[in-house]
Design an enzyme around this catalytic site. Structure first.
Site, short mmCIF file in Angstrom:
data_model
loop_
_atom_site.label_atom_id
_atom_site.label_comp_id
_atom_site.label_asym_id
_atom_site.label_seq_id
_atom_site.Cartn_x
_atom_site.Cartn_y
_atom_site.Cartn_z
NE ARG A 165 170.88 119.11 80.60
CZ ARG A 165 169.76 118.64 81.16
NH1 ARG A 165 169.82 117.56 81.91
NH2 ARG A 165 168.62 119.20 80.96
NE ARG B 104 165.22 123.60 80.13
CZ ARG B 104 164.70 122.66 80.90
NH1 ARG B 104 163.40 122.55 81.02
NH2 ARG B 104 165.48 121.83 81.57
NE ARG C 90 162.88 122.29 73.58
CZ ARG C 90 161.77 121.90 72.97
NH1 ARG C 90 161.51 122.32 71.75
NH2 ARG C 90 160.92 121.07 73.55
CG ASP D 280 168.20 113.64 76.83
OD1 ASP D 280 168.35 114.68 77.49
OD2 ASP D 280 167.75 112.58 77.33
CE1 TYR E 229 164.89 110.18 83.76
CE2 TYR E 229 167.05 109.12 83.72
CZ TYR E 229 166.23 110.17 84.10
OH TYR E 229 166.75 111.21 84.82
O1 CP3 Z 1 174.83 120.73 77.16
C1 CP3 Z 1 174.87 119.51 77.39
O2 CP3 Z 1 175.29 119.03 78.47
C2 CP3 Z 1 174.51 118.53 76.27
C3 CP3 Z 1 173.17 118.09 76.20
C4 CP3 Z 1 172.54 117.20 77.26
C5 CP3 Z 1 171.13 117.23 77.51
N1 CP3 Z 1 170.84 116.21 78.37
C6 CP3 Z 1 170.18 118.17 76.88
C7 CP3 Z 1 168.84 118.36 77.47
C8 CP3 Z 1 173.08 116.18 78.06
C9 CP3 Z 1 174.53 115.75 78.25
C10 CP3 Z 1 171.98 115.56 78.75
C11 CP3 Z 1 172.15 114.41 79.66
C12 CP3 Z 1 170.98 113.91 80.40
N2 CP3 Z 1 169.68 113.83 79.97
C13 CP3 Z 1 171.06 113.28 81.68
C14 CP3 Z 1 172.34 113.04 82.47
C15 CP3 Z 1 172.83 114.27 83.16
C16 CP3 Z 1 171.95 114.76 84.26
O3 CP3 Z 1 171.49 115.91 84.14
O4 CP3 Z 1 171.73 114.03 85.23
C17 CP3 Z 1 169.75 112.91 82.04
C18 CP3 Z 1 169.35 112.23 83.34
C19 CP3 Z 1 168.88 113.24 80.97
C20 CP3 Z 1 167.42 112.97 80.84
C21 CP3 Z 1 166.64 114.21 80.70
N3 CP3 Z 1 166.65 115.03 79.58
C22 CP3 Z 1 165.74 114.78 81.65
C23 CP3 Z 1 165.45 114.19 83.02
C24 CP3 Z 1 165.23 115.93 81.06
C25 CP3 Z 1 164.14 116.82 81.65
C26 CP3 Z 1 164.66 117.67 82.74
C27 CP3 Z 1 165.28 118.91 82.19
O5 CP3 Z 1 166.41 119.22 82.55
O6 CP3 Z 1 164.59 119.54 81.38
C28 CP3 Z 1 165.83 116.11 79.79
C29 CP3 Z 1 165.60 117.21 78.81
C30 CP3 Z 1 166.79 117.95 78.31
N4 CP3 Z 1 167.98 117.38 77.92
C31 CP3 Z 1 166.86 119.36 78.09
C32 CP3 Z 1 168.15 119.62 77.56
C33 CP3 Z 1 168.70 120.95 77.13
C34 CP3 Z 1 165.74 120.36 78.34
C35 CP3 Z 1 164.58 120.14 77.41
C36 CP3 Z 1 164.20 121.34 76.57
O7 CP3 Z 1 165.05 122.19 76.25
O8 CP3 Z 1 163.02 121.40 76.18
#
Ligand code: CP3
Length: 367
Positions: free
Chosen positions: A47, A51, A60, A97, A173
């Site tokens: 990640r 943010r 964003r 994602d 999910y």
């Molecule tokens: O930089 C990176 O790693 C690449 C992008 C990436 C995102 N999500 C962007 C994201 C990757 C590799 C993921 C993987 C992901 N997504 C996982 C597996 C890794 C982990 O963290 O366990 C999971 C479980 C998700 C599902 C997911 N996506 C959740 C639960 C959430 C909400 C919680 C949160 O962190 O906000 C997201 C949203 C998300 N995915 C954001 C980003 C940058 C934030 C949303 C936003 O910017 O509005």
């Protein structure tokens, strides 16, 4: 299924000179995944785009929904590159994602700011029958275009990681309808009607296999499978819903491209991690924060390991962060080890502390 005319060698978007200048020998990350010894461990952070970076928050804020950002190649490419420009990681990870797979299967997926993902839950055979594999690849076309852009934008030192969620984690999910504390709904369904959950996992596995093969065609050089919730199942269910689906994905990817490194992240799998490594056939394993260094070093004798610095240290910095990072570098060294975190960077991480950590890794072993 991908047709042979879309392999990168033959793609009209890539000429031979670009492919040749992208020699794998320039990439520390690809070399370590290949078992070679390097000057210092390669690093990237799960990640790493997100943010905690003000430039991410700007983009964003200018974009409608989070999924719009994932499906707008120009913007997705830009946010992938933001951390690379600041910190020069050895690998960039595609910005997307894991929940684009349920979205592409036709499930309703939204991201509510501050609350995380929300999905219309699949909890019956009838709901499952409403999903369709047919449009997965066409729906995800913008992601392949993002990868194509990234392959041209990145230099040969910086490898490009494609990714997907592992089937079990994506299924949690889809059934829970979002994040969960106890996974009671999917676990109860799996214990009560294992064949129905098999069908769901099978559908997700097939969609994910097609998605990852197309990511590779578009230019992804390494694949990471995020199995964030691998650790919530009892031992006897891990084989059926974590190990076997991952094994099938690995086989499908290798049948498509034999030499592609695949990193598995079976979070909180604990003592079952060595079994997971052997039985899935992955090339490298990403370790969460709970794994102790002796266990990590023992695994490292047989496989490339990645991880496991606590991401909360990136909100703290100072000696606490430095001591923990050096301990891992000194113990795990410059062979079969990729420096990374035990889970993703949090929004509260400090960009300055990420910079200090990057410098510390780059300067290792000098003090
Ligand atoms: O930089 C990176 O790693 C690449 C992008 C990436 C995102 N999500 C962007 C994201 C990757 C590799 C993921 C993987 C992901 N997504 C996982 C597996 C890794 C982990 O963290 O366990 C999971 C479980 C998700 C599902 C997911 N996506 C959740 C639960 C959430 C909400 C919680 C949160 O962190 O906000 C997201 C949203 C998300 N995915 C954001 C980003 C940058 C934030 C949303 C936003 O910017 O509005």
């Amino acid at each position: 299924m991908t047709d042979a005319s879309t392999t990168p060698e033959q793609s009209p978007h890539r000429d031979a000179s670009i492919a040749a200048s992208k020699s794998k020998a320039d990439s520390r990350f690809l070399r370590v995944l290949n078992g070679e010894t390097v000057d210092r461990p390669p690093f990237w952070f799960m990640r790493q785009a997100g943010r905690y970076l003000p430039e991410y928050r700007d983009i964003r804020a200018q974009t409608g929904s989070f999924l719009d950002l994932c499906y707008t190649p120009k913007k997705a490419c830009e946010v992938t590159l933001q951390p690379i420009r600041r910190y020069g990681m050895d690998a960039a990870i595609l910005f997307s994602d894991i929940l684009v797979i349920p979205d592409a299967l036709g499930q309703n997926v939204t991201f509510v700011t501050g609350e995380g993902p929300k999905l219309d839950p699949i909890r019956s055979g009838e709901a499952l029958a409403m999903l369709s594999i047919d449009n997965v690849e066409s729906h995800l076309e913008p992601v392949f275009e993002t990868i194509d852009r990234l392959s041209s934008a990145l230099d040969s030192k910086t490898a490009l990681i494609g990714f997907a969620g592992a089937p079990w984690t994506v299924a949690t999910y889809m059934v829970e309808g979002g994040s969960s504390k106890d996974f009671a709904t999917i676990k109860a369904w799996a214990f009560r009607e294992p064949d129905a959950v098999d069908r769901l996992i099978e559908l997700v596995t097939e969609a994910t296999a097609r998605y990852l093969c197309r990511q590779i065609d578009a230019g992804a050089q390494v694949i990471q499978l995020f199995d964030t919730w691998a650790g919530v199942l009892p031992e006897e269910a891990v084989e059926r819903w974590v190990i076997q689906p991952t094994r099938r994905l690995v086989d499908r990817i290798r049948a498509h491209r034999a030499d592609i490194p695949i990193i598995g992240f079976p979070r909180q799998l604990g003592a079952l991690t060595p079994t997971y490594c052997e039985r899935t056939g992955i090339s490298a394993v990403s370790l969460d924060t709970s794994v102790d260094l002796n266990f990590a070093a023992a695994l490292q004798e047989n496989t490339v390991i990645q991880g496991n610095l606590d991401p909360i240290l990136l909100t703290v910095g100072g000696e606490a962060m430095k001591t923990a990072a050096r301990r891992r570098l000194d113990r795990l060294g410059n062979q079969r080890y990729v420096f990374n975190l035990g889970h993703g960077i949090t929004p509260a991480a400090s960009p300055e502390i990420v910079s200090e950590l990057s410098a510390l890794i780059r300067d290792w072993p000098a003090r």
